[in-house]
Design a protein around this motif. Structure first.
Motif, PDB file in Angstrom:
ATOM      1  N   GLU A  11       0.861  -1.183   0.000  1.00 57.75           N
ATOM      2  CA  GLU A  11       0.000   0.000   0.000  1.00 57.75           C
ATOM      3  C   GLU A  11       0.896   1.231   0.000  1.00 57.75           C
ATOM      4  OE1 GLU A  11      -3.764   2.095   2.310  1.00 57.75           O
ATOM      5  OE2 GLU A  11      -3.234   0.015   2.769  1.00 57.75           O
ATOM      6  N   THR A  12       0.669   2.094  -0.985  1.00 55.08           N
ATOM      7  CA  THR A  12       1.494   3.288  -1.148  1.00 55.08           C
ATOM      8  C   THR A  12       0.823   4.500  -0.511  1.00 55.08           C
ATOM      9  OG1 THR A  12       0.473   4.116  -3.171  1.00 55.08           O
ATOM     10  CG2 THR A  12       2.152   2.432  -3.427  1.00 55.08           C
ATOM     11  N   ASN A  13       1.616   5.532  -0.347  1.00 59.07           N
ATOM     12  CA  ASN A  13       1.039   6.836  -0.039  1.00 59.07           C
ATOM     13  C   ASN A  13       0.272   7.264  -1.288  1.00 59.07           C
ATOM     14  OD1 ASN A  13       2.501   6.884   2.399  1.00 59.07           O
ATOM     15  ND2 ASN A  13       4.274   7.744   1.359  1.00 59.07           N
ATOM     16  N   LYS A  14      -0.880   7.891  -1.118  1.00 59.58           N
ATOM     17  CA  LYS A  14      -1.724   8.221  -2.281  1.00 59.58           C
ATOM     18  C   LYS A  14      -1.032   9.131  -3.288  1.00 59.58           C
ATOM     19  CE  LYS A  14      -6.091   7.258  -0.112  1.00 59.58           C
ATOM     20  NZ  LYS A  14      -7.453   7.644   0.147  1.00 59.58           N
ATOM     21  N   VAL A  17       1.439   6.819  -5.955  1.00 60.12           N
ATOM     22  CA  VAL A  17       0.905   5.626  -6.631  1.00 60.12           C
ATOM     23  C   VAL A  17       1.646   5.350  -7.940  1.00 60.12           C
ATOM     24  CG1 VAL A  17      -1.125   4.629  -7.766  1.00 60.12           C
ATOM     25  CG2 VAL A  17      -1.367   5.783  -5.554  1.00 60.12           C
ATOM     26  N   GLN A  44      -3.627  -4.531  -9.220  1.00 56.88           N
ATOM     27  CA  GLN A  44      -3.915  -3.235  -8.586  1.00 56.88           C
ATOM     28  C   GLN A  44      -5.395  -3.203  -8.238  1.00 56.88           C
ATOM     29  OE1 GLN A  44      -3.137   0.219 -11.064  1.00 56.88           O
ATOM     30  NE2 GLN A  44      -2.857   1.524  -9.270  1.00 56.88           N
ATOM     31  N   GLU A  50      -4.078   2.751  -4.719  1.00 61.09           N
ATOM     32  CA  GLU A  50      -2.827   2.765  -3.957  1.00 61.09           C
ATOM     33  C   GLU A  50      -2.480   1.386  -3.377  1.00 61.09           C
ATOM     34  OE1 GLU A  50      -6.040   3.927  -0.950  1.00 61.09           O
ATOM     35  OE2 GLU A  50      -5.653   4.290  -3.060  1.00 61.09           O
TER      36      GLU A  50
END
Length: 96
Positions: A11-14, A17, A44, A50
């Motif tokens: 999970e990325t920081n928004k 992405v 994804q 994200e």
């Protein structure tokens, strides 16, 4: 042979992405060429872009560990430092 299944959730920081997605995509070709890699597919989330998931199958835990120590994984970790909120690897065994 007992195949090891891996589900890796990233999970990325928004706001990162696209950076993380491009770095994850770079992992696919070299990983699929690695000894012991039977399957390495990136997904994804449709509702939460994200969130990424790798579904992987490896011949053994030792070969997975070789993958995790590879130059392309090291480069990915360096390129995405500070951009990933969580990274969880689940080792699984197929039951049926």
């Amino acid at each position: 042979m007992s195949v090891l299944t891996i589900v890796a959730r990233i999970e990325t920081n928004k706001d990162h992405v696209e950076l993380v997605k491009s770095e994850l995509l770079k992992l696919i070709a070299p990983t699929r060429k690695e000894q012991g890699c039977l399957q390495y597919d990136l997904h994804q989330d449709n509702q939460r872009p994200e969130v990424f998931v790798f579904y992987e199958r490896w011949e053994s835990k030792a070969l997975l560990e070789t993958h995790l120590a590879s130059a392309h994984i090291t480069a990915y970790l360096k390129a995405t430092a500070g951009a990933v909120e969580s990274f969880v690897i689940s080792e699984m065994t197929k039951l049926a």
